[in-house]
Design an enzyme around this catalytic site. Structure first.
Site, short mmCIF file in Angstrom:
data_model
loop_
_atom_site.label_atom_id
_atom_site.label_comp_id
_atom_site.label_asym_id
_atom_site.label_seq_id
_atom_site.Cartn_x
_atom_site.Cartn_y
_atom_site.Cartn_z
N LYS A 141 -7.93 -34.84 17.61
CA LYS A 141 -8.08 -33.53 18.22
C LYS A 141 -6.70 -33.02 18.60
O LYS A 141 -5.90 -33.78 19.18
CB LYS A 141 -8.98 -33.64 19.46
CG LYS A 141 -10.43 -34.00 19.14
CD LYS A 141 -11.15 -32.88 18.42
CE LYS A 141 -12.64 -33.13 18.36
NZ LYS A 141 -13.34 -32.07 17.60
N LYS A 166 -22.49 -29.81 9.12
CA LYS A 166 -23.26 -30.54 10.14
C LYS A 166 -24.68 -30.01 10.10
O LYS A 166 -24.89 -28.79 10.21
CB LYS A 166 -22.70 -30.28 11.55
CG LYS A 166 -21.32 -30.84 11.80
CD LYS A 166 -20.85 -30.51 13.22
CE LYS A 166 -19.44 -31.04 13.44
NZ LYS A 166 -18.88 -30.62 14.73
O1 OSB Z 1 -15.45 -30.29 16.28
O2 OSB Z 1 -16.11 -31.77 14.91
C1 OSB Z 1 -16.08 -31.32 16.06
C2 OSB Z 1 -17.68 -33.72 18.54
C3 OSB Z 1 -18.44 -32.85 19.26
C4 OSB Z 1 -18.40 -31.52 18.95
C5 OSB Z 1 -17.61 -31.05 17.94
C6 OSB Z 1 -16.85 -31.92 17.18
C7 OSB Z 1 -16.87 -33.28 17.51
C8 OSB Z 1 -16.07 -34.27 16.85
C9 OSB Z 1 -16.49 -35.72 16.96
O3 OSB Z 1 -15.02 -34.01 16.31
C10 OSB Z 1 -17.34 -36.20 15.89
C11 OSB Z 1 -17.97 -37.54 16.13
O4 OSB Z 1 -17.31 -38.57 16.12
O5 OSB Z 1 -19.19 -37.56 16.28
MG MG Z 2 -14.70 -29.79 14.35
#
Ligand code: OSB
Ligand code: MG
Length: 368
Positions: free
Chosen positions: A163, A262
């Site tokens: 991140k 997703k």
């Molecule tokens: O932006 O992909 C994203 C987690 C929660 C909400 C948004 C995101 C994410 C992750 C983590 O990047 C993904 C994971 O390990 O489940």
């Molecule tokens: Mg993302």
């Protein structure tokens, strides 16, 4: 298919360690496990992946609960149907609320596969027997980010996503790159930048990132298109792609080279498969995103990511990445960047009843 029972399990579990993004720190995860039952007593499982507060998308656990119970399930049980795709179509009469729709649609696809005594990936025409998997790091400091990335590499992960946000990007990527010069590396900004940061974002091109995920705002398809012309690093869209129509716009504008699909964000399999088809036809790469989810959603992700086009490792980590103990009978395990596809009927996992009792906050059964 005729559904005569819906069970909503609201569960809550602390994460092993807080997951930090510039928008939110997640320490505890709530979700709704959606269980549908047909008139023969077979059941299917889905998971509502909205968070407790609307920091990632507009939905929350509570809005999903209301939508599933009061709006979407009545549309499912009011008339029989022969394929879950028809429910995906029926849900189009309800605006928005993709995570609520996805949770119920997922449960119906699982049930449909179980009725045919086949793994869900065969119903979806999946071809991959090993699903490509990677892990995500979101931690409170640069040191902690690097330590967690290093632990994940030691565990065998071969693709890491970090991140990033303004002030927590260039230094971090420098350190990670110097420690892991050949690691497959992605950076996810969750909309932390604007076009005014173009010069700054250009400096990220030197880190050989596989892609930069969602650098700009959710509605910024035009701005992403402008940025992509300025950057060498491919842009991957996440939050910006909710419907197949969003995908068509992103293709037309050339806002990205890659899309993170997703199930929750796009409202379930019907939309996910449509977005996947648009990407295949227009040479956009795809991979399966993650939502810090429990095992039900993880198992669905494995089914989706078994499709041939999912040629980039997804945010598909082991159950143990976030949880002391997951809610499914056989936890998901990533081994050197892969998860073996699940061979049982439907999503291939069952609920761990004992663990479910421990983590359930509230449960409601609706019988027709
Ligand atoms: O932006 O992909 C994203 C987690 C929660 C909400 C948004 C995101 C994410 C992750 C983590 O990047 C993904 C994971 O390990 O489940
Ligand atoms: Mg993302």
């Amino acid at each position: 298919m005729k559904i005569n029972k819906l069970t909503l399990h609201v569960i809550s579990m602390p994460l092993k360690k807080p997951f930090v993004t510039h928008l939110q720190t997640v320490e505890k995860r709530e979700a709704i496990i959606v269980e549908v039952q047909d008139t023969d007593g077979l059941t299917g499982l889905g998971e509502a992946v909205a968070f407790s507060t609307p920091w990632y998308t507009e939905e929350t656990v509570k809005t999903c609960y209301h939508m599933i119970k009061d709006v979407l399930f009545p549309l499912v049980e009011k008339a029989p149907f022969s394929h879950p795709k028809e429910i995906g179509q029926r849900f189009k009469q309800v605006r928005g609320n993709p995570m609520a729709k996805a949770s119920l649609e997922m449960a119906l696809w699982d049930l449909y596969a179980r009725q045919h005594n086949k793994p869900l990936w065969t119903i979806l025409n999946g071809t991959r027997n090993k699903i490509l998997a990677g892990a995500v790091v979101g931690a409170p400091s640069l040191n902690e980010m690097v330590m967690q990335a290093s632990d994940l590499v030691d565990e065998g992960y071969e693709r890491i996503k970090v991140k990033i946000s303004p002030g927590a990007d260039i230094e971090l990527l420098k350190v990670i790159r110097s420690e892991f010069p050949h690691l497959s590396l992605l950076a996810d900004a969750n909309s932390a930048y604007t076009l005014e940061d173009t010069k700054h974002l250009n400096e990220l091109d030197e880190f050989q990132l596989e892609m930069i995920e969602q650098p700009l705002g959710v509605k910024d398809l035009v701005e992403h298109s402008i940025l992509q012309k300025e950057m060498k690093t491919p842009i991957c869209l996440d939050e910006s792609i909710v419907t197949p129509e969003d995908m068509k716009s992103a293709i037309y504008l050339n806002s990205c080279g890659v899309v993170n699909i997703k199930l929750g964000r796009v409202g379930g399999y019907t939309n996910a498969l449509e977005i996947y088809r648009l990407c295949q036809e227009n040479l956009k790469k795809v991979w399966c995103g993650g939502m810090i989810e429990f095992g039900v959603s993880r198992a669905h992700n494995l089914a989706l990511a078994s499709l041939e086009g999912f040629s980039i490792p997804g945010d598909i980590s082991s159950s143990s990445k976030y949880w002391d103990e997951d809610i499914i009978d056989t936890p998901i395990v990533v081994n050197h960047g892969y998860v073996d596809r699940l061979e049982g009927p439907g999503i291939g996992v069952e609920l761990n009843k004992k663990r479910m009792i421990e983590v359930t906050e509230f449960k409601e059964v609706i019988e027709i």
